[in-house]
Design an enzyme around this catalytic site. Structure first.
Site, short mmCIF file in Angstrom:
data_model
loop_
_atom_site.label_atom_id
_atom_site.label_comp_id
_atom_site.label_asym_id
_atom_site.label_seq_id
_atom_site.Cartn_x
_atom_site.Cartn_y
_atom_site.Cartn_z
N ASP A 1 103.43 86.07 25.31
CA ASP A 1 102.01 86.36 25.13
C ASP A 1 101.80 86.82 23.69
O ASP A 1 102.19 87.93 23.33
CB ASP A 1 101.56 87.47 26.08
N LYS B 1 94.26 84.41 27.05
CA LYS B 1 94.33 85.72 27.70
C LYS B 1 93.31 86.65 27.06
O LYS B 1 93.12 86.64 25.84
CB LYS B 1 95.76 86.27 27.53
N LYS C 1 94.34 84.14 31.64
CA LYS C 1 94.92 85.41 32.09
C LYS C 1 93.95 86.54 31.78
O LYS C 1 93.56 86.75 30.62
CB LYS C 1 96.26 85.65 31.41
#
Length: 224
Positions: free
Chosen positions: A95, A158, A188
């Protein structure tokens, strides 16, 4: 009483959860406890700081980590090197944080190239999630950041690091991101999701993955 079929079941939520521990004060014992709890909860993944890799006793858990975290203000080469090291240390997913200042300035080529550098360091089947820090961006910048991430080959966008003072995930941001990527990328939702109701709202808005540090509480409140 009939079940609420509009809400995801416990198993459905668990299959979306990245059980997360990114506090700088986390000890090796804390990380080991996170992994053990994740296995007992039956969640999909754990997400930990890269310096804690490699992990032990993960079983079937997906292992995720972060790079350029939490500020995103790292040279692309540094982010790529951090991501490559994490993959070598056993990370299945990375990430990364974009340069939010570049996004606020509308420097979309720079944002895309930053993501592309990390994508090259996380080749398939590795998964790359791109943290855009949605609470710090106007809607048009959220859309453009998602498009830049997609153009660079990301697998997910995300919402948040969970560390930015502007806040974490919102239903509005998740819905906007999901509409922008149109199912081509995952979405996300992460940051400030602490209850089953909040998690269900994020899923209803289009989240396909949930970053949670309160996984046990969220799952306890979700119907079996």
């Amino acid at each position: 009483m009939t079940a609420d079929t509009s809400r995801p079941t416990r198993a459905q939520v668990a299959a979306m959860v990245d059980h997360t521990l990114l506090k700088p004060e986390a000890t090796p014992a804390d990380v080991a406890a996170l992994v053990a709890e994740a296995r007992s909860l039956g969640v999909l993944a754990v997400c930990v700081s890269p310096s804690t890799l490699p992990l032990e006793d993960t079983g079937d858990l997906v292992v995720a980590t972060v790079c350029g975290f939490p500020s995103g203000k790292h040279a692309s080469e540094v982010k790529a090197a951090e991501a490559a090291r994490a993959v070598a240390d056993g990370a299945d997913e990375v990430d990364m944080v974009i340069d939010v200042g570049a996004a606020r300035a509308g420097l979309w080529d720079a944002v895309r190239d930053d993501v592309a550098a990390v994508r090259a360091a996380v080749p398939a089947p590795g998964v790359l999630k791109v943290i855009i820090e949605s609470a710090a961006l106007e809607d048009d910048a959220v859309v453009a950041a998602c498009r830049a991430a997609e153009a660079a080959g990301a697998d997910f966008v995300k919402t948040s690091t969970g560390f930015h003072p502007s806040g974490g995930a919102t239903e509005h941001a998740v819905r906007l991101m999901a509409e922008t990527v149109g199912g081509r990328l995952g979405v996300k939702a992460s940051g400030g999701i602490r209850t089953a109701e909040q998690a269900a709202a994020m899923v209803a808005a289009g989240a396909t993955r949930l970053g949670l540090s309160s996984s046990a509480a969220v799952l306890e409140g979700t119907e079996a």
